[in-house]
Scaffold this motif. Structure first.
Motif, PDB file in Angstrom:
ATOM      1  N   ASN A   1       0.828  -1.214   0.000  1.00  0.00           N
ATOM      2  CA  ASN A   1       0.000   0.000   0.000  1.00  0.00           C
ATOM      3  C   ASN A   1       0.860   1.260   0.000  1.00  0.00           C
ATOM      4  O   ASN A   1       0.586   2.206   0.724  1.00  0.00           O
ATOM      5  CB  ASN A   1      -0.924   0.028   1.221  1.00  0.00           C
ATOM      6  N   GLY A   2       1.948   1.239  -0.771  1.00  0.00           N
ATOM      7  CA  GLY A   2       2.799   2.405  -0.887  1.00  0.00           C
ATOM      8  C   GLY A   2       3.788   2.573   0.258  1.00  0.00           C
ATOM      9  O   GLY A   2       4.679   3.415   0.213  1.00  0.00           O
ATOM     10  N   GLU A   3       3.628   1.771   1.287  1.00  0.00           N
ATOM     11  CA  GLU A   3       4.507   1.945   2.447  1.00  0.00           C
ATOM     12  C   GLU A   3       5.681   0.968   2.378  1.00  0.00           C
ATOM     13  O   GLU A   3       5.505  -0.226   2.128  1.00  0.00           O
ATOM     14  CB  GLU A   3       3.705   1.687   3.731  1.00  0.00           C
ATOM     15  N   LEU A   4       6.862   1.481   2.582  1.00  0.00           N
ATOM     16  CA  LEU A   4       8.054   0.629   2.594  1.00  0.00           C
ATOM     17  C   LEU A   4       8.097  -0.096   3.932  1.00  0.00           C
ATOM     18  O   LEU A   4       8.093   0.528   4.993  1.00  0.00           O
ATOM     19  CB  LEU A   4       9.311   1.494   2.428  1.00  0.00           C
ATOM     20  N   ILE A   5       8.146  -1.427   3.874  1.00  0.00           N
ATOM     21  CA  ILE A   5       8.030  -2.173   5.127  1.00  0.00           C
ATOM     22  C   ILE A   5       9.372  -2.676   5.638  1.00  0.00           C
ATOM     23  O   ILE A   5       9.722  -2.500   6.794  1.00  0.00           O
ATOM     24  CB  ILE A   5       7.039  -3.338   4.961  1.00  0.00           C
ATOM     25  N   ASP A   6      10.146  -3.303   4.752  1.00  0.00           N
ATOM     26  CA  ASP A   6      11.408  -3.857   5.234  1.00  0.00           C
ATOM     27  C   ASP A   6      12.316  -4.193   4.056  1.00  0.00           C
ATOM     28  O   ASP A   6      11.859  -4.373   2.926  1.00  0.00           O
ATOM     29  CB  ASP A   6      11.139  -5.125   6.060  1.00  0.00           C
ATOM     30  N   GLU A   7      13.564  -4.303   4.381  1.00  0.00           N
ATOM     31  CA  GLU A   7      14.579  -4.719   3.417  1.00  0.00           C
ATOM     32  C   GLU A   7      14.767  -6.216   3.622  1.00  0.00           C
ATOM     33  O   GLU A   7      14.972  -6.659   4.765  1.00  0.00           O
ATOM     34  CB  GLU A   7      15.863  -3.959   3.765  1.00  0.00           C
ATOM     35  N   VAL A   8      14.651  -6.983   2.563  1.00  0.00           N
ATOM     36  CA  VAL A   8      14.582  -8.435   2.776  1.00  0.00           C
ATOM     37  C   VAL A   8      15.422  -9.236   1.790  1.00  0.00           C
ATOM     38  O   VAL A   8      15.836  -8.738   0.738  1.00  0.00           O
ATOM     39  CB  VAL A   8      13.114  -8.935   2.634  1.00  0.00           C
ATOM     40  N   LEU A   9      15.645 -10.496   2.155  1.00  0.00           N
ATOM     41  CA  LEU A   9      16.158 -11.502   1.224  1.00  0.00           C
ATOM     42  C   LEU A   9      15.036 -12.513   1.012  1.00  0.00           C
ATOM     43  O   LEU A   9      14.351 -12.883   1.969  1.00  0.00           O
ATOM     44  CB  LEU A   9      17.375 -12.219   1.815  1.00  0.00           C
ATOM     45  N   VAL A  10      14.845 -12.925  -0.230  1.00  0.00           N
ATOM     46  CA  VAL A  10      13.753 -13.846  -0.517  1.00  0.00           C
ATOM     47  C   VAL A  10      14.304 -15.129  -1.131  1.00  0.00           C
ATOM     48  O   VAL A  10      15.064 -15.082  -2.104  1.00  0.00           O
ATOM     49  CB  VAL A  10      12.750 -13.187  -1.493  1.00  0.00           C
TER      50      VAL A  10
END
Lengths: 636, 458
Positions: free
Chosen positions: B58-67
């Motif tokens: 929803n436009g909000e940056l949540i986290d920096e991740v590895l997938v």
């Protein structure tokens, strides 16, 4: 000592609404059938309200009819007023109700029974059921099987299947005030021996109670003080096989009056004389048709209660006072009925009374209405703890069909909750714990938008035809109807209407806003103020279709979004219903089941994971465990 | 037998400032992850590859991740599986899990990954039994902990909303079943007002949740003890212990103060801390009356005893008030010479068999033991409580959102002029969904309400 001994395929105990449908079903399916009644004159008797149908009950009558039963046809031939209830609401809750000429209804059903091949009517009290231990003893079958019945006079009747439809007659007693009659309704002989035989066969019994109001002599009522209630102008028949043009009769009127403070005062002051409140009555009564005493006690703030005054037939003076059943003593009955406007000089023909009776715990039955532990023994109707003529008839035809399927070694008929009110009724009875006489209600049907009275034929005719009760002619008619509906829905989805002046004019005349761009006929129908029928002028190429086809097209298109959601829910429901649990599944071999769940599952022995999910005390985690176990053992 | 839907859950426990893994399994797993992930394209990526990116919802940056991407059937469940490695804070895991669920995944039931692994033939037949044990244990645990978490006013509020919905449904049903006694004219307008009110209430609850405060109310805790046993320093130590969430909430009365303390993910709500501070005033004799008032509402009483001074009648007096409560006795000032030991304590006060922990608020000794003990008392200590807190929170928010959706459909039906029976389905859905939050099923509620509230029948 010599005694009478005969053999039949099927024995039906009781000739009320359940017994009649059961016996007609087995006899029509070619099985020699004998039906026992304590009185030939009480076949299909209506000892309480003088009507058939009503909310959700009307649905059941239509379903019985779609399966090839008799109730719908019988009321179409003997009704004296008819009304479609809830017409201002959605199509799913439209409900047909007809006032019956009670005597004519009973006589007409008796004639039908008498004319049916393979069917013998016998007046006698069945005192005993006869069972023997299952010979196979292979653990795959029930412990016992039924072999016949013995009557009070000692006669023995052998049979492959027996259907218990004993209604409210088992150890019945009727009460008002301190007057107690050890009889069934209307002074008819009670069945005083059969209960013990059922107990001896390890069948658990309940004690239930219900009641009926007084009947008042119509000549003693001042009708000028009552509100008149007329029937519908255009009468809709119950049976799909009845030609609507043939039932447009002159109808009689019902009337409406109200209780008042004086009525309530008399009741309150005499409560200690009611066996309901003095503790004489032990049975559990139904919450949905409380006695007037119960209403006054439980709803003290209500200033008045509606009382409908309904004729019991064309050839009797008796008027039924719907809403005012009671077990008050005779003198109090006179006092309280005479407080009603128009009833100042009321003359009672029959007293109001409460009736207590034995019924079985229906949790002991499969969804085919056969006892889990006694092969060939079925039970239907009020003896299963239900109430109402329609509930009884619906169970009766199902039990009859399944007795026949058992004998013919054909697939049993189980109607599930997504297919009919009949399915909801039976599933509730066999799966839920019953604490009062069970009445059908539309709120019990979770898929009710699909289970409409108008489409009972489309839902169930295939089963009626499959088992052999519904003629090929009637079934073909339904198939053709289905085809026409489908075709017409497809057509109106594709035909578009432009935004011409002519269209705008037509729409305005129907109270609808003009179009700004082209729109399909289907989209137009979805506007609340429009229907398939009303937009006919905008649809010149419309084929000529019967009223019933037009109605189905309208409903399917107008409520499409809601219907589709329910169809999705039904798919989910069916997924669990299809996961069958073997009949003699041993729950003790499943590790990790909680104790409560294990006990409940062993008690109910559900036929599917779906049914298991509806047993109180079985959690979703228990079901998952069960599924994993069944899957693990599947490959073995 | 492949399942048709896609499930998601937190695969790791909660390790402070470590890594949290959100696992997604099912036919839509890759599509869902791909939709949330910025900076990488999963749609055509080969199996068993790792991708770096940002989760945005929803436009909000949540986290920096590895997938990590595992395609069917080379995964634990044999289904398409994606594991998102995010930051290990409860908030980050909760946000990622929420985003995944909003994109179409369903929160996994307890033990469901293992169940799928088994049903899809990934796990050996002999393991079936342990799978079943796991499901039962986890379900029971989840049920207990979620009920434990949701207490007090929140539960009450939800019950009130449910009651409204049930009553309105029952009225409709009564009118449908008994049209000659109950009339629905004018009812849709009344219902609209009620539905809007319920929606507003739900919005308010959701807002609270969005502000970072957990839906859960925590364990209501009272600190009790005679003056000078170190209640204040205990509180300060608890507050300072973690860099954890600490908020001051002004209570309903002016002199009641509440503090929230997060101990390894267990939320303690310490009530009447004002009273605690006051009792340190030596002029006051016992001075704990205010705290006593809170005892009936408390889930947990921390009964502080000064280990460096002999027991006094005041200690006895306090202990006599704590019957039937969950009590932890804290022997404070363990850094000083011990006048009171566990043995003398057991002998001299009327409470027996209670957990006793020696602590020093001054040095911090014994606080690990304190946390373990609380976890044991409330959550049997057998499974880590922490991830369950987050999951419960996500589950509750999902239920609130679904409730709102159902209610919106009721409003649509009213606006579209649909007959009243069309409202019922969605009203009952909303009722059922709210029930999931407080652990209640629908069963015969509607039928019972009809008969209890409305006089039916012929």
């Amino acid at each position: 000592m010599p005694f009478v001994e005969e053999s039949y395929d099927v024995i039906v105990i009781g000739a009320g609404h359940a017994g009649c449908e059961a016996a007609l079903a087995t006899a029509r399916l070619g099985l020699s059938t004998i039906i026992f009644t304590v009185s030939i004159d009480s076949i299909a008797m209506m000892p309480c309200n003088p009507n058939i149908g009503g909310t959700s009950k009307g649905h059941l009558v239509r379903e019985v009819d779609a399966l090839g039963g008799q109730m719908g046809i019988n009321i179409d031939q003997t009704f004296i007023q008819s009304k479609m209830l809830n017409k201002s609401k959605g199509p799913a809750v439209h409900s047909l109700r007809a006032q019956a000429d009670k005597a004519a209804y009973s006589m007409r059903m008796r004639e039908t029974l008498q004319r049916t091949d393979n069917l013998t009517i016998r007046q006698a009290e069945v005192a005993e059921i006869m069972t023997e231990n299952d010979k196979d003893g292979d653990g795959r079958h029930a412990k016992k099987r039924i072999v016949g019945v013995r009557t009070f006079s000692g006669a023995i009747y052998h049979a492959k299947a027996v259907i218990l439809c004993s209604g409210v007659y088992l150890n019945a007693r009727c009460l008002y005030g301190d007057t107690i009659n050890e009889t069934g309704p209307n002074g008819l002989q009670a069945a005083t021996h059969l209960s013990q035989s059922l107990i001896d066969n390890e069948i658990e019994l309940y004690r239930f109670k219900t009641g009926t109001p007084a009947r008042i002599d119509r000549r003693s009522i001042d009708f000028s003080k009552l509100e008149k209630q007329s029937g519908d102008e255009r009468i809709c028949p119950f049976s799909f096989s009845t030609d609507p043009d043939e039932v447009q009769i002159d109808q009689v009127s019902c009337y409406l009056t109200y209780t008042n403070e004086e009525t309530h005062r008399i009741i309150r002051e005499n409560l200690d004389r009611s066996p309901m409140y003095s503790g004489v009555i032990e049975g559990t009564g139904p919450r949905y048709c409380p006695s007037i005493e119960d209403k006054v006690v439980h709803f003290p703030d209500k200033e008045r209660h509606q009382i409908f005054v309904e004729p019991e037939g064309l050839h009797t003076n008796e008027m039924y006072l719907s809403g005012m059943s009671s077990s008050m003593p005779e003198d109090v009955q006179y006092q309280m009925y005479r407080t009603l406007p128009g009833f100042e000089h009321a003359v009672i023909v029959r007293n109001a009374y409460a009736i207590e009776y034995d019924c079985i715990n229906p949790n002991q039955l499969k969804a085919t209405l056969e006892f889990k532990d006694i092969t060939g023994f079925f039970s239907a109707g009020q003896s299963n703890g239900s109430s109402g003529y329609e509930e009884a008839a619906a169970q009766g035809i199902l039990a009859g069909i399944n007795a026949a399927m058992l004998i013919k070694e054909e697939e049993p008929l189980v109607i599930d909750r997504s297919e009919g009110y009949l399915g909801v009724l039976v599933d509730d009875l066999v799966t839920k714990v019953t604490t009062e006489p069970y009445r059908m209600m539309t709120s019990r049907a979770e898929y009710r938008l699909l289970l409409r009275q108008d489409n009972a034929d489309l839902r169930l005719s295939k089963y009626g035809y499959r088992v052999g009760l519904l003629s090929k002619e009637r079934y073909d008619h339904v198939c053709e109807k289905e085809r026409l509906i489908k075709k017409e829905i497809e057509r109106i989805r594709t035909v578009t209407v432009g935004s011409s002046e002519q269209v705008s004019l037509c729409l305005s005349s129907l109270g609808s806003v003009p179009l700004t761009h082209g729109m399909s006929l289907a989209e137009l129908i979805r506007r609340p103020e429009l229907t398939y029928q009303s937009i006919a002028p905008l649809d010149p190429d419309r084929p000529i279709l019967s009223d019933e086809v037009q109605e189905q097209v309208n409903i399917a298109v107008k409520y499409e979004g809601y219907i589709e959601r329910q169809i999705k829910q039904v798919e989910e429901f069916k997924r669990l219903e299809k996961k069958k649990i073997p009949e003699n599944f041993d729950y003790d071999t499943v590790p990790s089941l909680r104790i409560e769940a294990r006990q409940k599952l062993k008690q109910f022995r559900p036929a599917s994971i779906g049914q298991a999910s509806r047993i109180s005390g079985v959690s979703p985690a228990d079901l998952t465990v069960l599924l994993v176990f069944m899957e693990a053992n599947h490959g073995k | 037998m492949m399942e048709r839907d896609t499930i998601a859950a937190i695969a790791t426990g909660f390790i402070p400032s470590g890594i949290g893994i959100i696992r997604i399994s099912g036919p839509q797993a890759i599509e869902i992850a791909d939709g949330l992930l910025e900076g990488a394209d999963l749609s055509n990526a080969p199996s068993h590859t790792i991708h770096y990116g940002m989760i945005r919802s929803n436009g909000e940056l949540i986290d920096e991740v590895l997938v990590a991407l595992m395609r069917s059937s080379r995964s634990y469940t044999t289904e398409d599986t994606v594991e998102i490695d995010c930051h290990g804070s409860p908030l980050a895991m909760q946000k990622v899990l929420e985003a995944v669920c909003q994109s179409g995944a369903r929160l996994a039931e307890p033990g469901e990954f293992t169940k799928r692994a088994f049903l899809n033939g990934r796990i050996d037949l002999t393991e079936a039994e342990s799978v079943m044990d796991l499901i039962q244990a986890k379900t029971e645990y989840a049920r207990k902990s979620s009920l434990q978490i949701l207490r007090g006013s929140m539960k009450e509020k939800i019950s009130t909303l449910r009651k409204t919905l049930l009553n309105r449904s029952a009225y409709i049903e009564a009118a449908l079943d008994d049209p000659e006694h109950y009339d629905l004219s004018g009812f849709p307008e009344l219902l609209r007002t009620d539905v809007l009110t319920v929606q507003d209430e739900i919005d308010r609850i959701l807002e609270t949740a969005e502000n970072g405060r957990l839906l859960s109310e925590g364990i209501r805790t009272v600190i009790l003890g005679k003056p000078n046993v170190g209640k204040s320093s205990l509180l300060n130590r608890l507050l300072g212990e973690e860099r954890a969430i600490v908020t001051d909430i002004a209570g309903t009365t002016r002199d009641t103060l509440e503090e929230q303390v997060m101990l390894d993910g267990i939320l303690l709500k310490i009530i009447d801390t004002a009273g605690i501070q006051n009792t340190e005033d030596p002029v006051e004799k016992i001075g704990v009356e205010k705290a006593f008032d809170c005892i009936p509402d408390a889930d947990l009483v921390l009964f502080v005893v000064d280990a460096s001074r002999p027991l006094s009648p005041e200690d006895q007096q306090i202990s006599s008030l704590l019957k039937d409560k969950t009590v932890l006795i804290l022997l404070n000032k363990s850094d000083l010479s011990a006048e009171v030991t566990k043995e003398t304590l057991e002998k001299e006060i009327s409470l027996t068999g209670l957990p006793i922990v020696s602590i020093s608020s001054k040095t911090g000794d014994g606080f690990d033991q304190l946390k373990t003990t609380i976890s044991d008392v409330f959550f049997h200590g057998n499974i880590s409580f922490n991830d369950e807190l987050v999951v419960t929170n996500v589950r509750q928010k999902e239920s609130l959102r679904k409730t709102k959706e159902s209610l919106s459909r009721v409003l649509e039906s009213i606006d579209a002029g649909m007959p009243e029976d069309f409202y019922s389905v969605d009203l009952i859905d909303a009722y059922a969904e709210l029930g999931r939050i407080i652990g209640e099923k629908v069963e015969e509620d509607l039928i019972n309400e009809i008969f209890a509230e409305f006089c039916m029948g012929k």
